[in-house]
Write a protein that holds these residues in place. Sequence first.
Motif, PDB file in Angstrom:
ATOM      1  N   GLY A 154       0.834  -1.130  -0.078  1.00  0.00           N
ATOM      2  CA  GLY A 154      -0.010   0.038  -0.117  1.00  0.00           C
ATOM      3  C   GLY A 154       0.786   1.255   0.110  1.00  0.00           C
ATOM      4  O   GLY A 154       2.072   1.392   0.068  1.00  0.00           O
ATOM      5  N   GLN A 155       0.157   2.393  -0.079  1.00  0.00           N
ATOM      6  CA  GLN A 155       0.978   3.842  -0.114  1.00  0.00           C
ATOM      7  C   GLN A 155       0.542   4.504   1.170  1.00  0.00           C
ATOM      8  O   GLN A 155       0.783   5.767   1.086  1.00  0.00           O
ATOM      9  N   GLY A 156       0.002   3.871   2.167  1.00  0.00           N
ATOM     10  CA  GLY A 156      -0.220   4.539   3.240  1.00  0.00           C
ATOM     11  C   GLY A 156      -1.416   4.971   3.506  1.00  0.00           C
ATOM     12  O   GLY A 156      -2.326   4.722   2.574  1.00  0.00           O
ATOM     13  N   GLY A 157      -1.974   5.668   4.504  1.00  0.00           N
ATOM     14  CA  GLY A 157      -3.289   6.042   4.819  1.00  0.00           C
ATOM     15  C   GLY A 157      -3.695   6.727   6.175  1.00  0.00           C
ATOM     16  O   GLY A 157      -2.888   6.513   6.785  1.00  0.00           O
ATOM     17  N   VAL A 158      -4.916   6.941   6.263  1.00  0.00           N
ATOM     18  CA  VAL A 158      -5.019   7.640   7.841  1.00  0.00           C
ATOM     19  C   VAL A 158      -6.623   6.920   8.038  1.00  0.00           C
ATOM     20  O   VAL A 158      -7.475   6.725   7.266  1.00  0.00           O
ATOM     21  N   ILE A 159      -6.647   6.359   9.044  1.00  0.00           N
ATOM     22  CA  ILE A 159      -7.911   5.920   9.923  1.00  0.00           C
ATOM     23  C   ILE A 159      -8.208   6.962  11.023  1.00  0.00           C
ATOM     24  O   ILE A 159      -7.303   7.350  11.861  1.00  0.00           O
ATOM     25  N   TRP A 211      -9.263  17.564   9.439  1.00  0.00           N
ATOM     26  CA  TRP A 211      -8.433  18.006   9.776  1.00  0.00           C
ATOM     27  C   TRP A 211      -7.078  16.747  10.207  1.00  0.00           C
ATOM     28  O   TRP A 211      -5.971  16.810  10.006  1.00  0.00           O
ATOM     29  N   LEU A 212      -7.748  15.792  10.956  1.00  0.00           N
ATOM     30  CA  LEU A 212      -7.066  14.520  11.343  1.00  0.00           C
ATOM     31  C   LEU A 212      -6.479  13.684   9.881  1.00  0.00           C
ATOM     32  O   LEU A 212      -5.479  13.074  10.057  1.00  0.00           O
ATOM     33  N   LEU A 213      -7.252  13.883   9.023  1.00  0.00           N
ATOM     34  CA  LEU A 213      -7.198  13.218   7.732  1.00  0.00           C
ATOM     35  C   LEU A 213      -6.270  14.139   6.928  1.00  0.00           C
ATOM     36  O   LEU A 213      -5.462  13.332   5.962  1.00  0.00           O
TER      37      LEU A 213
END
Length: 247
Positions: free
Chosen positions: A132-137, A227-229
């Motif tokens: 994967g290329q990373g991400g945010v939860i 904002w967190l994303l």
Amino acid sequence: MKTALITGASRGIGRATALLLAQQGYQIAVNFHQRESAAAEVVSLIHQQGGKAFSVQADIADEEQVVEMFRVLDQRGALLSALVNNAGILFQQTRVEQLSAERINRVFATNVTGTFLCCREAVKRMSFQHGGQGGVIVNVSSAAARSGSPHEYVDYAASKGAVDTLTKGLSLEVAAQGIRVNGVRPGFIYTDMHADGGEADRVNRLAPTIPMQRGGEPEEIAQAILWLLSDAASYITGTIIDAAGGR
């Protein structure tokens, strides 16, 4: 195009988040369980604004349905870069002494197990070790995790306490895999969920007990999630933002 999967996106905080993220250029996967027409309305509104969205049905308490939901994203070629675990349930206000095992298990199946399952599938797609290329939860918790919600929803509050622990633990597991994991703890927000608990006007009743003297709007929580994303929060993980008007 970055894709954001938002669970429970047919109403309330999920709906507000879907509309806001679409405005920021995300393709939105609008998850719903039963409210198909409401989910279709969210998709339609996003399309009218020039954005991209599609709906995907799944009861996140069911592992097979969660797996299938993510398979649908894969089949669409959607590059999952954001997961907002917003889906949650509660039932009629009651005291612990009146709770049944069935009710407790139903609350935990959706609010805890379902959130775990969605995190699991997202990590398999986002993490470097899985290609994967990373991400945010972002996990949507509740200020009830701090208050315990006595006389009303201790089972719901306990489930959100578990979500907070998941947020911390998972953030440490995947920090080196390009994935940030954070949470938001909304306070008393004007959503339809209060009617599910038998008191549609609950926020107005409790507003005087909030330091800011008012309930919150779903759009205000959506802004915290956004904002967190965003890259503005690029060095933040394992953090939970309280969005509860000071309470």
